[in-house]
Design a protein around this motif. Sequence first.
Motif, PDB file in Angstrom:
ATOM      1  N   ASN A 180       6.157  20.902  -6.822  1.00  0.00           N
ATOM      2  CA  ASN A 180       5.438  20.258  -7.923  1.00  0.00           C
ATOM      3  C   ASN A 180       6.345  19.304  -8.699  1.00  0.00           C
ATOM      4  O   ASN A 180       5.921  18.228  -9.125  1.00  0.00           O
ATOM      5  CB  ASN A 180       4.876  21.328  -8.859  1.00  0.00           C
ATOM      6  CG  ASN A 180       3.984  20.739  -9.938  1.00  0.00           C
ATOM      7  OD1 ASN A 180       2.980  20.120  -9.662  1.00  0.00           O
ATOM      8  ND2 ASN A 180       4.380  20.917 -11.193  1.00  0.00           N
ATOM      9  N   LYS A 181       7.628  19.676  -8.875  1.00  0.00           N
ATOM     10  CA  LYS A 181       8.577  18.797  -9.562  1.00  0.00           C
ATOM     11  C   LYS A 181       8.851  17.541  -8.739  1.00  0.00           C
ATOM     12  O   LYS A 181       8.964  16.441  -9.273  1.00  0.00           O
ATOM     13  CB  LYS A 181       9.885  19.542  -9.830  1.00  0.00           C
ATOM     14  CG  LYS A 181       9.794  20.612 -10.895  1.00  0.00           C
ATOM     15  CD  LYS A 181      11.129  21.319 -11.057  1.00  0.00           C
ATOM     16  CE  LYS A 181      11.032  22.441 -12.083  1.00  0.00           C
ATOM     17  NZ  LYS A 181      12.326  23.174 -12.205  1.00  0.00           N
ATOM     18  N   LEU A 182       8.959  17.709  -7.420  1.00  0.00           N
ATOM     19  CA  LEU A 182       9.280  16.573  -6.552  1.00  0.00           C
ATOM     20  C   LEU A 182       8.155  15.544  -6.517  1.00  0.00           C
ATOM     21  O   LEU A 182       8.398  14.344  -6.406  1.00  0.00           O
ATOM     22  CB  LEU A 182       9.576  17.071  -5.135  1.00  0.00           C
ATOM     23  CG  LEU A 182      10.888  17.835  -4.933  1.00  0.00           C
ATOM     24  CD1 LEU A 182      10.938  18.456  -3.539  1.00  0.00           C
ATOM     25  CD2 LEU A 182      12.080  16.902  -5.133  1.00  0.00           C
ATOM     26  N   TYR A 183       6.912  16.018  -6.599  1.00  0.00           N
ATOM     27  CA  TYR A 183       5.768  15.122  -6.417  1.00  0.00           C
ATOM     28  C   TYR A 183       4.835  15.124  -7.630  1.00  0.00           C
ATOM     29  O   TYR A 183       3.627  14.964  -7.486  1.00  0.00           O
ATOM     30  CB  TYR A 183       4.985  15.529  -5.165  1.00  0.00           C
ATOM     31  CG  TYR A 183       5.825  15.518  -3.909  1.00  0.00           C
ATOM     32  CD1 TYR A 183       6.112  14.333  -3.238  1.00  0.00           C
ATOM     33  CD2 TYR A 183       6.342  16.698  -3.397  1.00  0.00           C
ATOM     34  CE1 TYR A 183       6.881  14.322  -2.094  1.00  0.00           C
ATOM     35  CE2 TYR A 183       7.126  16.695  -2.243  1.00  0.00           C
ATOM     36  CZ  TYR A 183       7.390  15.504  -1.599  1.00  0.00           C
ATOM     37  OH  TYR A 183       8.159  15.496  -0.466  1.00  0.00           O
ATOM     38  N   LYS A 184       5.401  15.283  -8.815  1.00  0.00           N
ATOM     39  CA  LYS A 184       4.565  15.434 -10.008  1.00  0.00           C
ATOM     40  C   LYS A 184       3.781  14.161 -10.335  1.00  0.00           C
ATOM     41  O   LYS A 184       2.719  14.225 -10.951  1.00  0.00           O
ATOM     42  CB  LYS A 184       5.421  15.843 -11.207  1.00  0.00           C
ATOM     43  CG  LYS A 184       6.498  14.846 -11.587  1.00  0.00           C
ATOM     44  CD  LYS A 184       7.300  15.357 -12.775  1.00  0.00           C
ATOM     45  CE  LYS A 184       8.403  14.379 -13.162  1.00  0.00           C
ATOM     46  NZ  LYS A 184       9.172  14.867 -14.323  1.00  0.00           N
ATOM     47  N   ASP A 185       4.280  12.987  -9.913  1.00  0.00           N
ATOM     48  CA  ASP A 185       3.598  11.730 -10.230  1.00  0.00           C
ATOM     49  C   ASP A 185       2.924  11.116  -9.007  1.00  0.00           C
ATOM     50  O   ASP A 185       2.537   9.948  -9.025  1.00  0.00           O
ATOM     51  CB  ASP A 185       4.601  10.725 -10.812  1.00  0.00           C
ATOM     52  CG  ASP A 185       5.197  11.207 -12.126  1.00  0.00           C
ATOM     53  OD1 ASP A 185       4.452  11.825 -12.904  1.00  0.00           O
ATOM     54  OD2 ASP A 185       6.389  10.973 -12.356  1.00  0.00           O
ATOM     55  N   ALA A 186       2.790  11.878  -7.936  1.00  0.00           N
ATOM     56  CA  ALA A 186       2.215  11.345  -6.699  1.00  0.00           C
ATOM     57  C   ALA A 186       0.968  12.134  -6.319  1.00  0.00           C
ATOM     58  O   ALA A 186       0.706  13.223  -6.834  1.00  0.00           O
ATOM     59  CB  ALA A 186       3.246  11.413  -5.573  1.00  0.00           C
ATOM     60  N   ILE A 187       0.185  11.540  -5.407  1.00  0.00           N
ATOM     61  CA  ILE A 187      -0.916  12.282  -4.790  1.00  0.00           C
ATOM     62  C   ILE A 187      -0.319  13.025  -3.609  1.00  0.00           C
ATOM     63  O   ILE A 187       0.061  12.412  -2.610  1.00  0.00           O
ATOM     64  CB  ILE A 187      -2.033  11.328  -4.331  1.00  0.00           C
ATOM     65  CG1 ILE A 187      -2.581  10.527  -5.521  1.00  0.00           C
ATOM     66  CG2 ILE A 187      -3.150  12.101  -3.650  1.00  0.00           C
ATOM     67  CD1 ILE A 187      -3.565   9.450  -5.129  1.00  0.00           C
ATOM     68  N   ALA A 188      -0.198  14.348  -3.710  1.00  0.00           N
ATOM     69  CA  ALA A 188       0.562  15.097  -2.707  1.00  0.00           C
ATOM     70  C   ALA A 188      -0.021  16.494  -2.506  1.00  0.00           C
ATOM     71  O   ALA A 188       0.480  17.474  -3.074  1.00  0.00           O
ATOM     72  CB  ALA A 188       2.032  15.192  -3.110  1.00  0.00           C
ATOM     73  N   PRO A 189      -1.101  16.626  -1.719  1.00  0.00           N
ATOM     74  CA  PRO A 189      -1.587  17.977  -1.394  1.00  0.00           C
ATOM     75  C   PRO A 189      -0.551  18.749  -0.592  1.00  0.00           C
ATOM     76  O   PRO A 189       0.287  18.154   0.096  1.00  0.00           O
ATOM     77  CB  PRO A 189      -2.844  17.690  -0.561  1.00  0.00           C
ATOM     78  CG  PRO A 189      -2.615  16.326   0.006  1.00  0.00           C
ATOM     79  CD  PRO A 189      -1.842  15.574  -1.026  1.00  0.00           C
ATOM     80  N   THR A 243       0.846  -1.205   0.000  1.00  0.00           N
ATOM     81  CA  THR A 243       0.000   0.000   0.000  1.00  0.00           C
ATOM     82  C   THR A 243       0.875   1.247   0.000  1.00  0.00           C
ATOM     83  O   THR A 243       1.970   1.258   0.587  1.00  0.00           O
ATOM     84  CB  THR A 243      -0.924   0.022   1.226  1.00  0.00           C
ATOM     85  OG1 THR A 243      -0.129  -0.024   2.416  1.00  0.00           O
ATOM     86  CG2 THR A 243      -1.887  -1.144   1.198  1.00  0.00           C
ATOM     87  N   GLU A 244       0.401   2.282  -0.663  1.00  0.00           N
ATOM     88  CA  GLU A 244       1.138   3.542  -0.753  1.00  0.00           C
ATOM     89  C   GLU A 244       0.239   4.681  -0.288  1.00  0.00           C
ATOM     90  O   GLU A 244      -0.792   4.962  -0.889  1.00  0.00           O
ATOM     91  CB  GLU A 244       1.596   3.787  -2.189  1.00  0.00           C
ATOM     92  CG  GLU A 244       2.485   5.007  -2.346  1.00  0.00           C
ATOM     93  CD  GLU A 244       2.990   5.156  -3.765  1.00  0.00           C
ATOM     94  OE1 GLU A 244       2.336   5.892  -4.543  1.00  0.00           O
ATOM     95  OE2 GLU A 244       3.995   4.523  -4.119  1.00  0.00           O
ATOM     96  N   LYS A 245       0.680   5.331   0.789  1.00  0.00           N
ATOM     97  CA  LYS A 245      -0.085   6.461   1.303  1.00  0.00           C
ATOM     98  C   LYS A 245       0.135   7.694   0.431  1.00  0.00           C
ATOM     99  O   LYS A 245       1.205   7.860  -0.162  1.00  0.00           O
ATOM    100  CB  LYS A 245       0.356   6.793   2.732  1.00  0.00           C
ATOM    101  CG  LYS A 245       0.057   5.745   3.772  1.00  0.00           C
ATOM    102  CD  LYS A 245       0.550   6.245   5.140  1.00  0.00           C
ATOM    103  CE  LYS A 245       0.322   5.219   6.227  1.00  0.00           C
ATOM    104  NZ  LYS A 245       0.826   5.718   7.541  1.00  0.00           N
ATOM    105  N   PRO A 246      -0.838   8.584   0.367  1.00  0.00           N
ATOM    106  CA  PRO A 246      -0.580   9.882  -0.277  1.00  0.00           C
ATOM    107  C   PRO A 246       0.412  10.676   0.565  1.00  0.00           C
ATOM    108  O   PRO A 246       0.561  10.443   1.770  1.00  0.00           O
ATOM    109  CB  PRO A 246      -1.957  10.550  -0.305  1.00  0.00           C
ATOM    110  CG  PRO A 246      -2.730   9.873   0.775  1.00  0.00           C
ATOM    111  CD  PRO A 246      -2.227   8.475   0.864  1.00  0.00           C
ATOM    112  N   VAL A 247       1.104  11.603  -0.084  1.00  0.00           N
ATOM    113  CA  VAL A 247       2.094  12.437   0.601  1.00  0.00           C
ATOM    114  C   VAL A 247       1.470  13.780   0.945  1.00  0.00           C
ATOM    115  O   VAL A 247       0.819  14.410   0.103  1.00  0.00           O
ATOM    116  CB  VAL A 247       3.345  12.652  -0.277  1.00  0.00           C
ATOM    117  CG1 VAL A 247       4.364  13.529   0.439  1.00  0.00           C
ATOM    118  CG2 VAL A 247       3.965  11.314  -0.650  1.00  0.00           C
ATOM    119  N   LEU A 248       1.672  14.225   2.168  1.00  0.00           N
ATOM    120  CA  LEU A 248       1.243  15.559   2.579  1.00  0.00           C
ATOM    121  C   LEU A 248       2.488  16.410   2.758  1.00  0.00           C
ATOM    122  O   LEU A 248       3.319  16.135   3.626  1.00  0.00           O
ATOM    123  CB  LEU A 248       0.450  15.497   3.888  1.00  0.00           C
ATOM    124  CG  LEU A 248       0.030  16.857   4.474  1.00  0.00           C
ATOM    125  CD1 LEU A 248      -0.923  17.585   3.532  1.00  0.00           C
ATOM    126  CD2 LEU A 248      -0.604  16.680   5.843  1.00  0.00           C
TER     127      LEU A 248
END
Length: 678
Positions: free
Chosen positions: A140-149, A65-70
């Motif tokens: 935005n560059k660091l987390y462009k492919d992740a769910i990261a509010p 499982t992969e949590k979203p990043v905050l």
Amino acid sequence: MQTTTIVYICIAAIISALVAIFHYYYKTKKRTKKLVLFSFLRFLSVFALLLLIINPKFKQKSYYTEKPVLTIAVDNSSSVAELGYDTKVTSILAALKNSKELQDKFEIDTYTFSNELKENDSVNFTGSQTNISKALKDINKLYKDAIAPTILITDGNQTYGNDYQFLSSKIKQPIFPVVAGDTTTFVDLKIDQLNANKYAYLKNKFPVEVIATYTGNETVQTNLILTADGKRLASKALTFSPTDNSKVVNLNVSATKIGVQTLRATLTPLNLEKNTQNNSRYFAVEVIDQKVKIALVSDIIHPDLGALKKSLESNELRGVDILKPNEASSVLNDYQLVILYQPNRKFQEVYQNIKRLEKNTLTITGTQTDWNFLNDIQTSFRKDDLQETEEVQGQLNSNYTNFLIDAIDFSDYPPLENAFGEVEFNVAHEIILSQVISGVSTNSALLATYTDDNKRAAILAGENIWKWRANSFLAQENFIEFDTFLGKLVQYLASNKKRERLTVGYESFYYGNREIQLTAQYFNPSYEFDANANLTAIVKNKDTDETTTYPMLLNAGFYTVDLNNLPPASYNFTVRAEGKNISKSGSFKILEFDIEKQFLNADTQRLQAIAAKTNGKTFHINDNSQNIISELINDQRFKTIEKSNEKVVSLIDWKYLLAIIAVFLALEWFLRKYYGLI
């Protein structure tokens, strides 16, 4: 598993069976029930060994499982503390980081930012600049492919960079701003911007433009006062109202003495003003008593002429006149430098006067240059006229010694066009840019300097230099890189000072919120750059007499020292080569200006705009942190995702197979020994 591998396994099974049968049935005349067990053990041992040789591969799938990043981005600039919200920011940051609910749902990454984004969860509110747009772009560059509010804790006041409220098209993640500042509107007078020339000429007047703004609900009066060393130079009465809340004031000030003059523009504070620090603005003007005049002589019309004039006149110390050869001949004595653009036979009289007046020159050649004429009229260099053209790029010579050159990557600059062939020099010369033709570096000069009868001169073997200036703007969004490079070349050519072994680069004055740096180059007696020199900078505060010694560090062909920690004051400095009797002295002034102290309120409007455009939500620092936590927990966009990972595993990597083979062989031997067959 591939079909070929299955066939090999089948063959291995057959071979293993044949080996077992041959050993226990073919060679043994007395067959007992025990032979079945022995042959089976032999079959398993041989088959396992053959499997290791075949080494079949299997697909192995695992699930995780992969949590979203905050991401929590905290404004670490001094404006937050100046508005009195540093304690609240620290408190809400701790509440969010330590929230068990958020930790269960998110992977929490904490960053701080002022002028740069840093992975850090410790804030001290000492940043001297704020670039919110860069921080958001980096996240935005660091987390462009992740769910990261992103939770953005800031007062929203940006001191430089692109306007962050218009980044919504480039940012994929929702942004939840937490406004760290007062949203109440206070009465305030402010100097928004002050424009003045960097240089002025002695006994002339120089203009000062002040843009002043007012926030309030009543009509007020104030005075704009311009002072220097406590002496009033100019003033003007201003009236503001809720509808007429911005003024552009132009004042003219006399330049009465040579050197750096520090001036202060002040708006007289109102009785109810909360922040009076933004009522004043310091600035400086360097007064000089001469201007370098440059003659740009050309017989043709070309875009290079306009680009050269614009570039050189970007410094107020230089003036450029574009002249025809017949116009230039009689007025050359009025100029310190003559630029000869694509000379032809109409330049005959110009060259004669240059030689008579001993003028320094910069020759620019191209496809319309008359090389037969040029080879005859001067003897410093020559080139065969082959009537063919070629495109050439430049490669910077980092060991050039006559003056300091910033490290510029000319490989990204478009090629220049010139007549085919190599420039041959008859005098000693130094190459600044060598030619690169079709990606191949050569030792031929594209731009070089030389000395001709104690006169400084240079040649640029290529036209369309206007493309270089345009490329500088496309890459940097300004012309500074190209204009500085060309300006240093012209400054060297326009001067007849002797070459020095130690050269120092610095500004006459710096603003307190900008980078303050001294640069130096040191050369050995043969004027070759010495990378092993020990240079120190001794800086003395003229107001307090405090002296500090700094080591200068080698960096990309320069010795540099950062002086960003110095307070606003006037300074003398000496750069010294240790162990050598060589030093260079100068002075500079740091002007007091802290842009982070110019704000009275949080910029709620921009923060609300970026939240709305990225489908986020705005909160205030005074809100209960549980409101923010609940909003993120209940947002169905941020869910834990189950992912699978499939990998191909070779049988040889399964270490237990060797143990099984050993067990089979040992068991077979033990049973045979037990029954007396060995």
